[in-house]
Design a protein around this motif. Structure first.
Motif, PDB file in Angstrom:
ATOM      1  N   ILE A   1       0.847  -1.190   0.000  1.00 58.00           N
ATOM      2  CA  ILE A   1       0.000   0.000   0.000  1.00 58.00           C
ATOM      3  C   ILE A   1       0.882   1.240   0.000  1.00 58.00           C
ATOM      4  O   ILE A   1       1.843   1.325   0.763  1.00 58.00           O
ATOM      5  CB  ILE A   1      -0.919   0.036   1.241  1.00 58.00           C
ATOM      6  CG1 ILE A   1      -1.985  -1.053   1.143  1.00 58.00           C
ATOM      7  CG2 ILE A   1      -1.593   1.395   1.386  1.00 58.00           C
ATOM      8  CD1 ILE A   1      -2.908  -1.092   2.334  1.00 58.00           C
ATOM      9  N   VAL A   2       0.552   2.184  -0.879  1.00 55.11           N
ATOM     10  CA  VAL A   2       1.166   3.508  -0.834  1.00 55.11           C
ATOM     11  C   VAL A   2       0.045   4.516  -0.600  1.00 55.11           C
ATOM     12  O   VAL A   2      -1.120   4.265  -0.918  1.00 55.11           O
ATOM     13  CB  VAL A   2       1.934   3.826  -2.126  1.00 55.11           C
ATOM     14  CG1 VAL A   2       3.100   2.868  -2.311  1.00 55.11           C
ATOM     15  CG2 VAL A   2       1.019   3.776  -3.335  1.00 55.11           C
ATOM     16  N   HIS A   3       0.384   5.673  -0.034  1.00 52.83           N
ATOM     17  CA  HIS A   3      -0.651   6.587   0.429  1.00 52.83           C
ATOM     18  C   HIS A   3      -0.926   7.748  -0.518  1.00 52.83           C
ATOM     19  O   HIS A   3      -1.817   8.558  -0.258  1.00 52.83           O
ATOM     20  CB  HIS A   3      -0.299   7.095   1.829  1.00 52.83           C
ATOM     21  CG  HIS A   3      -0.378   6.018   2.863  1.00 52.83           C
ATOM     22  ND1 HIS A   3       0.578   5.028   2.964  1.00 52.83           N
ATOM     23  CD2 HIS A   3      -1.298   5.737   3.811  1.00 52.83           C
ATOM     24  CE1 HIS A   3       0.246   4.207   3.945  1.00 52.83           C
ATOM     25  NE2 HIS A   3      -0.895   4.609   4.468  1.00 52.83           N
ATOM     26  N   GLY A   4      -0.169   7.827  -1.627  1.00 48.83           N
ATOM     27  CA  GLY A   4      -0.532   8.776  -2.665  1.00 48.83           C
ATOM     28  C   GLY A   4      -1.870   8.397  -3.262  1.00 48.83           C
ATOM     29  O   GLY A   4      -2.269   7.230  -3.248  1.00 48.83           O
ATOM     30  N   CYS A   5      -2.595   9.354  -3.816  1.00 47.01           N
ATOM     31  CA  CYS A   5      -3.967   9.125  -4.258  1.00 47.01           C
ATOM     32  C   CYS A   5      -4.045   9.065  -5.779  1.00 47.01           C
ATOM     33  O   CYS A   5      -3.565   9.966  -6.467  1.00 47.01           O
ATOM     34  CB  CYS A   5      -4.873  10.241  -3.733  1.00 47.01           C
ATOM     35  SG  CYS A   5      -6.619   9.939  -4.056  1.00 47.01           S
ATOM     36  N   GLY A   6      -4.668   7.994  -6.306  1.00 48.76           N
ATOM     37  CA  GLY A   6      -4.779   7.845  -7.749  1.00 48.76           C
ATOM     38  C   GLY A   6      -6.121   7.341  -8.226  1.00 48.76           C
ATOM     39  O   GLY A   6      -6.312   7.142  -9.432  1.00 48.76           O
ATOM     40  N   TYR A   7      -7.079   7.141  -7.310  1.00 46.68           N
ATOM     41  CA  TYR A   7      -8.371   6.559  -7.683  1.00 46.68           C
ATOM     42  C   TYR A   7      -9.478   7.452  -7.148  1.00 46.68           C
ATOM     43  O   TYR A   7      -9.508   7.781  -5.955  1.00 46.68           O
ATOM     44  CB  TYR A   7      -8.498   5.148  -7.097  1.00 46.68           C
ATOM     45  CG  TYR A   7      -9.685   4.354  -7.593  1.00 46.68           C
ATOM     46  CD1 TYR A   7      -9.531   3.393  -8.584  1.00 46.68           C
ATOM     47  CD2 TYR A   7     -10.957   4.567  -7.079  1.00 46.68           C
ATOM     48  CE1 TYR A   7     -10.616   2.653  -9.050  1.00 46.68           C
ATOM     49  CE2 TYR A   7     -12.055   3.844  -7.534  1.00 46.68           C
ATOM     50  CZ  TYR A   7     -11.878   2.885  -8.518  1.00 46.68           C
ATOM     51  OH  TYR A   7     -12.962   2.154  -8.977  1.00 46.68           O
ATOM     52  N   GLY A   8     -10.406   7.834  -8.022  1.00 47.21           N
ATOM     53  CA  GLY A   8     -11.554   8.641  -7.624  1.00 47.21           C
ATOM     54  C   GLY A   8     -12.811   7.799  -7.560  1.00 47.21           C
ATOM     55  O   GLY A   8     -13.236   7.233  -8.579  1.00 47.21           O
ATOM     56  N   ALA A   9     -13.401   7.675  -6.365  1.00 50.25           N
ATOM     57  CA  ALA A   9     -14.622   6.898  -6.171  1.00 50.25           C
ATOM     58  C   ALA A   9     -15.792   7.861  -5.996  1.00 50.25           C
ATOM     59  O   ALA A   9     -15.789   8.693  -5.090  1.00 50.25           O
ATOM     60  CB  ALA A   9     -14.498   5.992  -4.948  1.00 50.25           C
ATOM     61  N   VAL A  10     -16.765   7.753  -6.866  1.00 52.82           N
ATOM     62  CA  VAL A  10     -17.924   8.638  -6.825  1.00 52.82           C
ATOM     63  C   VAL A  10     -18.985   8.014  -5.917  1.00 52.82           C
ATOM     64  O   VAL A  10     -19.398   6.871  -6.130  1.00 52.82           O
ATOM     65  CB  VAL A  10     -18.485   8.871  -8.236  1.00 52.82           C
ATOM     66  CG1 VAL A  10     -19.710   9.783  -8.185  1.00 52.82           C
ATOM     67  CG2 VAL A  10     -17.404   9.473  -9.134  1.00 52.82           C
ATOM     68  N   VAL A  11     -19.399   8.742  -4.907  1.00 55.80           N
ATOM     69  CA  VAL A  11     -20.331   8.226  -3.903  1.00 55.80           C
ATOM     70  C   VAL A  11     -21.736   8.713  -4.230  1.00 55.80           C
ATOM     71  O   VAL A  11     -22.002   9.914  -4.270  1.00 55.80           O
ATOM     72  CB  VAL A  11     -19.925   8.694  -2.494  1.00 55.80           C
ATOM     73  CG1 VAL A  11     -20.896   8.145  -1.452  1.00 55.80           C
ATOM     74  CG2 VAL A  11     -18.502   8.253  -2.182  1.00 55.80           C
ATOM     75  N   ARG A  12     -22.631   7.767  -4.454  1.00 55.75           N
ATOM     76  CA  ARG A  12     -24.025   8.088  -4.753  1.00 55.75           C
ATOM     77  C   ARG A  12     -24.930   7.323  -3.799  1.00 55.75           C
ATOM     78  O   ARG A  12     -24.661   6.162  -3.472  1.00 55.75           O
ATOM     79  CB  ARG A  12     -24.380   7.692  -6.193  1.00 55.75           C
ATOM     80  CG  ARG A  12     -23.505   8.347  -7.251  1.00 55.75           C
ATOM     81  CD  ARG A  12     -23.915   7.879  -8.640  1.00 55.75           C
ATOM     82  NE  ARG A  12     -22.967   8.335  -9.654  1.00 55.75           N
ATOM     83  CZ  ARG A  12     -23.016   9.528 -10.221  1.00 55.75           C
ATOM     84  NH1 ARG A  12     -23.947  10.391  -9.865  1.00 55.75           N
ATOM     85  NH2 ARG A  12     -22.123   9.877 -11.137  1.00 55.75           N
ATOM     86  N   PRO A  13     -26.021   7.929  -3.352  1.00 57.39           N
ATOM     87  CA  PRO A  13     -26.917   7.217  -2.426  1.00 57.39           C
ATOM     88  C   PRO A  13     -27.587   6.012  -3.045  1.00 57.39           C
ATOM     89  O   PRO A  13     -28.030   5.108  -2.340  1.00 57.39           O
ATOM     90  CB  PRO A  13     -27.950   8.291  -2.045  1.00 57.39           C
ATOM     91  CG  PRO A  13     -27.881   9.311  -3.139  1.00 57.39           C
ATOM     92  CD  PRO A  13     -26.465   9.305  -3.605  1.00 57.39           C
ATOM     93  N   ASP A  14     -27.671   5.965  -4.395  1.00 61.20           N
ATOM     94  CA  ASP A  14     -28.350   4.856  -5.067  1.00 61.20           C
ATOM     95  C   ASP A  14     -27.373   3.861  -5.665  1.00 61.20           C
ATOM     96  O   ASP A  14     -27.723   3.116  -6.575  1.00 61.20           O
ATOM     97  CB  ASP A  14     -29.267   5.384  -6.166  1.00 61.20           C
ATOM     98  CG  ASP A  14     -28.501   6.148  -7.253  1.00 61.20           C
ATOM     99  OD1 ASP A  14     -27.330   6.510  -7.014  1.00 61.20           O
ATOM    100  OD2 ASP A  14     -29.095   6.376  -8.331  1.00 61.20           O
TER     101      ASP A  14
END
Length: 333
Positions: free
Chosen positions: A206-219
């Motif tokens: 695991i590395v802590h740099g950010c490379g993934y965007g997760a879109v959060v939707r209620p549905d």
């Protein structure tokens, strides 16, 4: 510096016509990506057409269609079987890679799985790729015990289980150990695969740099799992526990996770019976299953508290602030 194209991006998609193009384009813009394989998992909308329309003409996109919905585990196995690049990256159809993800993430050969940080993005309005800060890499390795314990969620806490990470996986490791997604699972299929890989000695970095965007939707689909899905997930834990030679501490963590998921199942089963046959029949179910009563009582109380807090929360049109899965430290300039 130019890096070799060694990554296969796999996207399982069901009724994702509104987001699939963004996901595909985020993969195709990466120079290290050799192929993007989309599996249209029995969609009833124009997911397949929208996927093909996102092609950049490089010959790297392949769209496969299933006539009926088979679930993400089957779709991912299908894509893996119809691809060849040595590294496999999973991308959900709602999500996207941040620019330059693989150039930052893929380094060295001391790993079989390597994952980076995830930024959670509010999907209630228009979604724009965020500018994320540069974090210290701070590489570390997960063992089985740490992975399992990192997947025991706390009710009321923000989504943060380590199982949500999207590691790049070496195809050679999966092939060597005969590993794939369990196709009967429609919840926790990632968790189960990574746990079994760790049982087989995977080096999970695991590395802590950010490379993934997760879109959060209620549905989102992940928020609509069935009662049966929970049952199959705790049964998957039991199957891992049957493996010979598990370290004592890892087995204890697996048992805790199994109890955690089984408690969620018992609560859901109680609520299903209440909805179908009334509170008295649900009460009889609880009395007939006394070991389930603590999970049912605690879950009902926690749900009522969460609903009360939601009613008191002021309405706002502003998008939620960015949130990261892993705690991280800003890189020194």
């Amino acid at each position: 510096m130019t890096f070799p194209a060694t990554v296969c991006v796999i996207i399982a998609a069901k009724n994702a016509s509104g987001t699939i193009a963004r996901a595909i384009r985020s993969g195709l813009r990466e120079g290290r990506v050799a192929e993007v394989v989309v599996v249209d998992d029995g969609s009833t909308d124009s997911t397949a057409e929208a996927s093909r329309a996102a092609d950049d003409g490089s010959g790297r996109l392949r769209v496969l269609s299933l006539e009926t919905n088979r679930g993400p585990a089957f779709a991912r196995n299908h894509a893996i079987a119809h691809s060849s690049a040595p590294l496999i990256a999973i991308l959900d159809a709602d999500d996207f890679f941040l620019a330059g993800r693989f150039d930052r993430l893929i380094d060295g050969d001391d790993w079989d799985f390597v994952a980076d940080n995830i930024v959670f993005i509010d999907g209630t309005g228009s979604v724009v790729e965020p500018a994320v800060p540069e974090f210290e890499s701070a590489p570390r390795f997960l063992d089985l015990q740490g992975f399992i314990e990192g997947n025991i969620s706390k009710r009321g806490a923000s989504r943060g289980e380590i199982g949500f990470l999207k590691p790049v996986m070496r195809r050679s490791f999966l092939d060597r150990h005969g590993l794939g997604y369990k196709e009967e699972l429609r919840l926790g299929e990632d968790y189960d695969l990574y746990a079994r890989a760790l049982v087989n000695g995977a080096r999970y970095k695991i590395v802590h740099g950010c490379g993934y965007g997760a879109v959060v939707r209620p549905d989102s689909l992940s928020g609509r799992h069935r009662t049966l899905d929970l049952k199959r997930l705790y049964e998957a834990d039991r199957a891992i526990l049957a493996a010979p030679g598990l370290p004592k501490e890892s087995a204890a963590a697996l048992r805790r996770h199994e109890r955690h998921i089984r408690g969620r199942y018992e609560l859901r089963r109680f609520l299903d019976i209440k909805a179908e046959a009334g509170i008295w029949r649900a009460g009889l179910y609880a009395l007939a299953n006394p070991s389930a009563v603590p999970a049912i009582a605690g879950g009902v109380a926690a749900d009522k508290l969460a609903a009360f807090k939601a009613r008191r929360k002021p309405d706002t049109a502003d998008p939620a602030a960015l949130r990261y899965l892993l705690p991280a430290t800003l890189a020194q300039k």
